[in-house]
Write a protein that holds these residues in place. Structure first.
Motif, PDB file in Angstrom:
ATOM      1  N   LEU A  72       0.823  -1.213   0.000  1.00  0.00           N
ATOM      2  CA  LEU A  72       0.000   0.000   0.000  1.00  0.00           C
ATOM      3  C   LEU A  72       0.858   1.265   0.000  1.00  0.00           C
ATOM      4  O   LEU A  72       0.431   2.309  -0.495  1.00  0.00           O
ATOM      5  CB  LEU A  72      -0.929  -0.008   1.212  1.00  0.00           C
ATOM      6  CG  LEU A  72      -2.017  -1.098   1.208  1.00  0.00           C
ATOM      7  CD1 LEU A  72      -2.839  -1.031   2.489  1.00  0.00           C
ATOM      8  CD2 LEU A  72      -2.915  -0.976  -0.016  1.00  0.00           C
ATOM      9  N   GLU A  73       2.059   1.170   0.547  1.00  0.00           N
ATOM     10  CA  GLU A  73       2.966   2.313   0.534  1.00  0.00           C
ATOM     11  C   GLU A  73       3.336   2.685  -0.907  1.00  0.00           C
ATOM     12  O   GLU A  73       3.366   3.864  -1.278  1.00  0.00           O
ATOM     13  CB  GLU A  73       4.219   1.999   1.352  1.00  0.00           C
ATOM     14  CG  GLU A  73       5.081   3.216   1.654  1.00  0.00           C
ATOM     15  CD  GLU A  73       6.178   2.929   2.662  1.00  0.00           C
ATOM     16  OE1 GLU A  73       7.146   3.713   2.709  1.00  0.00           O
ATOM     17  OE2 GLU A  73       6.079   1.927   3.406  1.00  0.00           O
ATOM     18  N   LEU A  74       3.607   1.661  -1.728  1.00  0.00           N
ATOM     19  CA  LEU A  74       3.900   1.933  -3.139  1.00  0.00           C
ATOM     20  C   LEU A  74       2.641   2.390  -3.871  1.00  0.00           C
ATOM     21  O   LEU A  74       2.695   3.289  -4.727  1.00  0.00           O
ATOM     22  CB  LEU A  74       4.468   0.684  -3.807  1.00  0.00           C
ATOM     23  CG  LEU A  74       4.802   0.833  -5.291  1.00  0.00           C
ATOM     24  CD1 LEU A  74       5.883   1.876  -5.506  1.00  0.00           C
ATOM     25  CD2 LEU A  74       5.225  -0.508  -5.899  1.00  0.00           C
ATOM     26  N   TYR A  75       1.519   1.793  -3.528  1.00  0.00           N
ATOM     27  CA  TYR A  75       0.245   2.176  -4.147  1.00  0.00           C
ATOM     28  C   TYR A  75      -0.014   3.673  -3.984  1.00  0.00           C
ATOM     29  O   TYR A  75      -0.351   4.375  -4.946  1.00  0.00           O
ATOM     30  CB  TYR A  75      -0.878   1.354  -3.517  1.00  0.00           C
ATOM     31  CG  TYR A  75      -2.280   1.810  -3.863  1.00  0.00           C
ATOM     32  CD1 TYR A  75      -2.849   1.514  -5.101  1.00  0.00           C
ATOM     33  CD2 TYR A  75      -3.042   2.522  -2.929  1.00  0.00           C
ATOM     34  CE1 TYR A  75      -4.134   1.921  -5.403  1.00  0.00           C
ATOM     35  CE2 TYR A  75      -4.331   2.935  -3.230  1.00  0.00           C
ATOM     36  CZ  TYR A  75      -4.869   2.630  -4.467  1.00  0.00           C
ATOM     37  OH  TYR A  75      -6.148   3.041  -4.772  1.00  0.00           O
ATOM     38  N   LYS A  76       0.191   4.166  -2.778  1.00  0.00           N
ATOM     39  CA  LYS A  76      -0.062   5.593  -2.527  1.00  0.00           C
ATOM     40  C   LYS A  76       0.952   6.474  -3.255  1.00  0.00           C
ATOM     41  O   LYS A  76       0.604   7.542  -3.778  1.00  0.00           O
ATOM     42  CB  LYS A  76      -0.034   5.867  -1.026  1.00  0.00           C
ATOM     43  CG  LYS A  76      -1.183   5.196  -0.278  1.00  0.00           C
ATOM     44  CD  LYS A  76      -1.019   5.302   1.235  1.00  0.00           C
ATOM     45  CE  LYS A  76      -2.144   4.576   1.953  1.00  0.00           C
ATOM     46  NZ  LYS A  76      -1.965   4.576   3.424  1.00  0.00           N
ATOM     47  N   ALA A  77       2.205   6.013  -3.291  1.00  0.00           N
ATOM     48  CA  ALA A  77       3.224   6.804  -3.986  1.00  0.00           C
ATOM     49  C   ALA A  77       2.912   6.911  -5.474  1.00  0.00           C
ATOM     50  O   ALA A  77       3.104   7.976  -6.087  1.00  0.00           O
ATOM     51  CB  ALA A  77       4.595   6.168  -3.776  1.00  0.00           C
ATOM     52  N   LEU A  78       2.419   5.815  -6.069  1.00  0.00           N
ATOM     53  CA  LEU A  78       2.108   5.840  -7.496  1.00  0.00           C
ATOM     54  C   LEU A  78       0.801   6.581  -7.767  1.00  0.00           C
ATOM     55  O   LEU A  78       0.684   7.324  -8.749  1.00  0.00           O
ATOM     56  CB  LEU A  78       2.029   4.404  -8.030  1.00  0.00           C
ATOM     57  CG  LEU A  78       3.344   3.607  -7.990  1.00  0.00           C
ATOM     58  CD1 LEU A  78       3.119   2.185  -8.496  1.00  0.00           C
ATOM     59  CD2 LEU A  78       4.422   4.291  -8.818  1.00  0.00           C
ATOM     60  N   LYS A  79      -0.187   6.394  -6.906  1.00  0.00           N
ATOM     61  CA  LYS A  79      -1.468   7.093  -7.079  1.00  0.00           C
ATOM     62  C   LYS A  79      -1.283   8.605  -7.024  1.00  0.00           C
ATOM     63  O   LYS A  79      -1.926   9.358  -7.772  1.00  0.00           O
ATOM     64  CB  LYS A  79      -2.454   6.658  -5.993  1.00  0.00           C
ATOM     65  CG  LYS A  79      -3.095   5.307  -6.227  1.00  0.00           C
ATOM     66  CD  LYS A  79      -4.173   5.335  -7.306  1.00  0.00           C
ATOM     67  CE  LYS A  79      -5.460   5.911  -6.754  1.00  0.00           C
ATOM     68  NZ  LYS A  79      -6.579   5.817  -7.718  1.00  0.00           N
ATOM     69  N   SER A  80      -0.397   9.052  -6.155  1.00  0.00           N
ATOM     70  CA  SER A  80      -0.185  10.493  -6.015  1.00  0.00           C
ATOM     71  C   SER A  80       0.457  11.088  -7.264  1.00  0.00           C
ATOM     72  O   SER A  80       0.407  12.306  -7.470  1.00  0.00           O
ATOM     73  CB  SER A  80       0.691  10.769  -4.797  1.00  0.00           C
ATOM     74  OG  SER A  80       2.001  10.299  -4.994  1.00  0.00           O
ATOM     75  N   ARG A  81       1.046  10.240  -8.088  1.00  0.00           N
ATOM     76  CA  ARG A  81       1.677  10.697  -9.332  1.00  0.00           C
ATOM     77  C   ARG A  81       0.863  10.269 -10.546  1.00  0.00           C
ATOM     78  O   ARG A  81       1.355  10.311 -11.676  1.00  0.00           O
ATOM     79  CB  ARG A  81       3.103  10.135  -9.417  1.00  0.00           C
ATOM     80  CG  ARG A  81       4.046  10.775  -8.404  1.00  0.00           C
ATOM     81  CD  ARG A  81       5.328   9.981  -8.211  1.00  0.00           C
ATOM     82  NE  ARG A  81       6.242  10.705  -7.334  1.00  0.00           N
ATOM     83  CZ  ARG A  81       6.142  10.747  -6.017  1.00  0.00           C
ATOM     84  NH1 ARG A  81       5.161  10.096  -5.414  1.00  0.00           N
ATOM     85  NH2 ARG A  81       7.001  11.438  -5.294  1.00  0.00           N
ATOM     86  N   THR A  82      -0.362   9.813 -10.305  1.00  0.00           N
ATOM     87  CA  THR A  82      -1.281   9.362 -11.356  1.00  0.00           C
ATOM     88  C   THR A  82      -0.671   8.283 -12.236  1.00  0.00           C
ATOM     89  O   THR A  82      -0.985   8.162 -13.417  1.00  0.00           O
ATOM     90  CB  THR A  82      -1.762  10.552 -12.231  1.00  0.00           C
ATOM     91  OG1 THR A  82      -0.632  11.090 -12.958  1.00  0.00           O
ATOM     92  CG2 THR A  82      -2.399  11.642 -11.388  1.00  0.00           C
ATOM     93  N   SER A  83       0.235   7.495 -11.667  1.00  0.00           N
ATOM     94  CA  SER A  83       0.776   6.339 -12.390  1.00  0.00           C
ATOM     95  C   SER A  83      -0.226   5.197 -12.318  1.00  0.00           C
ATOM     96  O   SER A  83      -0.874   4.990 -11.277  1.00  0.00           O
ATOM     97  CB  SER A  83       2.110   5.895 -11.777  1.00  0.00           C
ATOM     98  OG  SER A  83       3.085   6.902 -11.914  1.00  0.00           O
TER      99      SER A  83
END
Length: 698
Positions: free
Chosen positions: A647-658
């Motif tokens: 989930l840590e990676l999920y949030k990092a990618l979501k915040s960059r619209t990846s």
């Protein structure tokens, strides 16, 4: 690619049965030697969403002039479904079968002969202990030589006082440690004895209070028990997939006298007593450091108490040489003369069957032929029952007698594979260039296995999925793999990479990865991919994806972060994303320190230096560079790599619209092993790859 087609392909490969265990019983017939081989098989039932197990038997008749030559293999009888069996084992003389079965919330101990059920004890009603252990770390089911007693391990009864942790049965809210991932209901094991004559059960007393007993077996006089004692002070660490936990071999008499038979500050496992009762062998390794390692094989003289090394740790095997012992010994591994030991072990990109002679200490490979992947389960009077497979051939069973010196094994296949698949596969050896060499362990190489369709679906080049194993100290052998077969059947090529640090390449290879995670292993995978693309022009360098779980997920996320323009898609299962935030939540906290080059001790307090090293070597530091769409598959009950990592990676990618997607399995753990979970993961992985590799043929 239609979901129905994916499900059909996965159902075909996952529904193929795989052998789980085997046993041999021998009958005395005038002038003939008749052996009955009983094999337990398991297969996934997607309709019921569960594993289905069944037994199958073969009758073997040897040549009357040569009892080590199989004359006839009679056709097997019908498959017999089994339900609820936790443990089973045949007695040494009368071939009685003991079964610990779970049904209707009750645990039963059943004794069967060739005609019927002879005895049944309701272990739950007797209320002498808690749940019986059936795992490989503690579990056992050992017959006494007189065949009147059975030995097993179970959880200490919560109704008793004076447990190892000093809690009373009334303190229900007191925190109780468990043994981590896959062993969450196991905390305080006790050795139990079932007396089949009296129908009673008792727990053995005298085990040291600072150890947890397991893997127990009787001595020949049935007056003592040998067991592995795992030290649980000052606290328990995860046991699954580890061979580096402080432990020792103990001998416990029925008079409660207990003595330690092995050295201090070592890791031991798999005690196996010779048929003549004179020698105990066991595996031995280091404490902490790599959580899976090359092990030595020790032999203990039961009369003198003297221990010697039968097989030492192999640091750097030469090409074609034995590469060392990794993992467990089969439950029955001795020859009838108590002079030879048979076991399977990784050897480079293979898993092979080996025999060591105690007199000469010479190691011989018993694996021959194109399908040379063997896993040995049992030996009875020199008859070996082994499993054999290859990347395009599902597992089958073979039998053969231990050969005389200088001779090869004559193998007989009990059952031909149900089907074979039209896949090509090849093994690749990779030597890193000088700039990627390890200064401390120079000259190490590694390997990979490529599996691809023999006849591509179209004339277009084949998309490549880079499949990376976890561990990191484990191995992808050249054997049957359901996920690989499913992907190849759907038109993908699959590259399975055994980077430096994998088992089967010597202890130096394993040690070379300590402090180098996130760099050496990442470069190895990338080197294997580039090398294979250069060698095989049928692979499409523009349609590459990475796939892996745990440390394989860690490397997959590193690859899409460090080589953002190289890979087009990523699918990972319970990946390590940030080792610094994992340090306080994983059941193997010691590995968090060891992996980045720090010595671990139980009283370790996180330091800025250690946490900085963990963060520096983690994929999260490359999250901003990730361009490939990422599919995360997370188990809600994972204690090895808790789902907050993904989930840590999920949030990092979501915040960059990846592009990122999470599949959440609340009832599953680290291995995502439930049948319905595995099917769901495969379907969604293939759909993700097909979507983002943009292939008109997929």
């Amino acid at each position: 690619m239609e979901p129905g087609r994916i499900s059909e392909a996965y159902g075909e490969v996952s529904g193929l049965p795989a052998p789980v265990s085997a046993s041999v019983c021998e009958e005395q017939v005038p002038e003939l030697r008749v052996c009955t081989v009983t094999a337990e098989w398991s297969q996934s039932d997607l309709v019921h969403g569960s594993k289905r197990c069944y037994l199958q038997q073969w009758t073997l008749i040897t040549d009357p002039n040569d009892h080590k030559s199989i004359r006839t293999v009679l056709p097997p009888g019908p498959c017999v479904p089994v339900s609820g069996e936790l443990l089973s084992g045949f007695s040494p003389i009368r071939n009685l079968r003991a079964v610990v079965r779970e049904t209707g919330g009750q645990q039963l101990l059943e004794i069967w002969d060739s005609h019927s059920l002879r005895k049944c004890l309701n272990l739950t009603s007797l209320n002498k202990h808690g749940q019986v252990y059936s795992d490989a770390q503690f579990g056992c089911l050992s017959w006494s030589l007189c065949e009147n007693k059975l030995l097993y391990v179970a959880e200490r009864s919560k109704n008793t006082t004076g447990t190892h942790d000093g809690e009373s049965g009334k303190d229900r809210s007191v925190y109780c440690e468990d043994w981590g991932e896959g062993l969450t209901n196991k905390s305080n094991p006790v050795i139990c004895v079932a007396d089949l004559q009296s129908g009673t059960v008792s727990t053995l007393q005298g085990v040291p209070t600072d150890v947890s007993p397991g893997q127990a077996l009787w001595t020949p006089d049935s007056q003592s028990v040998v067991f592995v004692g795992l030290y649980h002070e000052p606290f328990r660490l995860g046991l699954m997939f580890t061979t580096n936990r402080r432990s020792a071999i103990f001998k416990l008499g029925l008079d409660r006298k207990c003595e330690c038979l092995s050295g201090d500050n070592l890791s031991v496992l798999c005690p196996r007593l010779s048929p003549d009762g004179s020698t105990l062998i066991y595996l031995q390794g280091r404490v902490f450091g790599p959580h899976s390692q090359c092990l030595s094989l020790q032999q203990l003289d039961m009369k003198t108490g003297e221990t010697s090394t039968l097989l030492d740790v192999v640091n750097r095997p030469q090409t074609g040489e034995f590469a060392g012992v990794y993992g467990a010994l089969p439950s029955c591994c001795w020859s009838a003369d108590s002079q030879r030991v048979v076991f399977s072990s990784p050897c480079r990109n293979w898993r092979e069957l080996f025999m060591v002679d105690r007199r000469s200490k010479k190691v011989t490979s018993l694996s021959t032929g194109p399908s040379r992947v063997y896993g040995s389960w049992t030996i009875q009077r020199d008859l070996m029952v082994v499993s054999c497979s290859s990347p395009n051939t599902p597992p089958t069973l073979r039998v053969g007698f231990i050969p005389s010196a200088g001779e090869a094994v004559t193998w007989r296949t009990l059952q031909e594979p149900i089907m074979t698949f039209d896949f090509q596969w090849t093994v690749l050896d990779v030597a890193p260039p000088s700039e990627e060499d390890n200064e401390q362990y120079r000259g190490l190489d590694f390997g990979a296995i490529l599996v691809k369709p023999s006849h591509p679906i179209s004339e277009a080049k084949i998309p490549l999925v880079v499949f990376i194993h976890g561990g990191p100290h484990s191995q992808f052998p050249a054997e049957w793999n359901t996920i690989t077969a499913g992907l190849a059947k759907l038109g993908f090529a699959v590259l399975l990479v055994n980077y430096r640090g994998s088992t089967g390449f010597g202890q130096n290879s394993i040690l070379s990865l300590i402090g180098q995670v996130g760099s050496q292993d990442v470069k190895d995978v990338q080197r294997a991919v580039v090398t294979m693309l250069q060698r095989d022009p049928t692979l499409d360098p523009k349609r590459l994806a990475v796939f892996g779980g745990s440390h394989g997920g860690f490397l997959s996320c590193h690859l899409v972060g460090q080589y953002p323009d190289f890979y087009r898609a990523c699918a990972v299962r319970n990946p390590v994303i940030n080792a610094a935030t994992l340090v306080g939540t994983s059941d193997i906290v010691d590995w968090r320190y060891s992996s980045v080059g720090f010595q671990y001790s139980y009283d370790q307090i996180p330091t800025t230096e250690a946490l900085a090293a963990m963060l520096e070597k983690s994929p999260i530091t490359h999250a901003a560079q990730i361009k490939a769409p990422v599919l995360l598959m997370l188990g809600g009950r994972d204690k090895r790599v808790p789902p907050h990592q993904g989930l840590e990676l999920y949030k990092a990618l979501k915040s960059r619209t990846s592009p990122v997607r999470v599949l959440w399995f609340p009832e599953d753990g680290h291995s995502l092993s439930r049948v319905d979970t595995q099917a769901d993961c495969f379907l969604n992985t293939v759909l993700w790859l097909a979507q983002h590799l943009n292939s008109p043929t997929l």
